[in-house]
Design a protein around this motif. Sequence first.
Motif, PDB file in Angstrom:
ATOM      1  N   VAL A 219      -4.272  39.859  50.177  1.00 56.88           N
ATOM      2  CA  VAL A 219      -5.626  40.772  49.563  1.00 56.88           C
ATOM      3  C   VAL A 219      -6.737  41.035  50.468  1.00 56.88           C
ATOM      4  O   VAL A 219      -7.489  42.061  50.397  1.00 56.88           O
ATOM      5  N   TYR A 220      -6.868  40.190  51.475  1.00 60.62           N
ATOM      6  CA  TYR A 220      -7.529  40.393  52.602  1.00 60.62           C
ATOM      7  C   TYR A 220      -7.351  41.535  53.376  1.00 60.62           C
ATOM      8  O   TYR A 220      -8.366  42.438  53.914  1.00 60.62           O
ATOM      9  N   LEU A 221      -5.917  41.883  53.558  1.00 62.92           N
ATOM     10  CA  LEU A 221      -5.778  43.133  54.513  1.00 62.92           C
ATOM     11  C   LEU A 221      -6.283  44.382  53.992  1.00 62.92           C
ATOM     12  O   LEU A 221      -6.907  44.994  54.852  1.00 62.92           O
ATOM     13  N   PRO A 222      -6.214  44.911  52.886  1.00 61.95           N
ATOM     14  CA  PRO A 222      -6.733  45.997  52.288  1.00 61.95           C
ATOM     15  C   PRO A 222      -8.193  46.081  52.398  1.00 61.95           C
ATOM     16  O   PRO A 222      -8.849  47.189  52.733  1.00 61.95           O
ATOM     17  N   LEU A 223      -8.899  44.854  51.996  1.00 59.16           N
ATOM     18  CA  LEU A 223     -10.289  45.014  52.191  1.00 59.16           C
ATOM     19  C   LEU A 223     -10.748  45.119  53.634  1.00 59.16           C
ATOM     20  O   LEU A 223     -11.697  45.947  53.956  1.00 59.16           O
ATOM     21  N   LEU A 224     -10.052  44.381  54.616  1.00 60.22           N
ATOM     22  CA  LEU A 224     -10.525  44.523  55.948  1.00 60.22           C
ATOM     23  C   LEU A 224     -10.178  45.839  56.555  1.00 60.22           C
ATOM     24  O   LEU A 224     -10.848  46.391  57.449  1.00 60.22           O
TER      25      LEU A 224
END
Length: 125
Positions: free
Chosen positions: A96-101
């Motif tokens: 979930v961190y990937l799209p936010l980052l």
Amino acid sequence: MDYIFFFYGLSFFFLSAVSFVLDRDEKQRLPWKWLAYFGLLHGANEWLDLLAFTFSDGPVFAALRLLLMAVSFCMLLEFARRALSAYSGRALPAWVYLPLLLLTAASSCYGIGALNAGVRFFLGL
């Protein structure tokens, strides 16, 4: 403005202290240490903003504050991720961190001010 930064940062330090105390309780299901890390880092960020407001601000100091704010919001997101798993049994995957980052990094195309806003919107919100 300096009083606001001071007391705003102090409130995050209090949040951190209370969260560290709650984390010692074995009966607690919430991962309080992640919220404590958020409070500690975000309080430090607010006091660094106070220093930047009071004294001169440079690009390296601004980048350091921005990085500290981004890491603090990642700690808050990790608290939410682990709390969801503790209470509902459903784990929010780490990816979930990937799209936010990626969304945060995309905001850097419009300058440091937009990156600051991107960190606040995509990681903090």
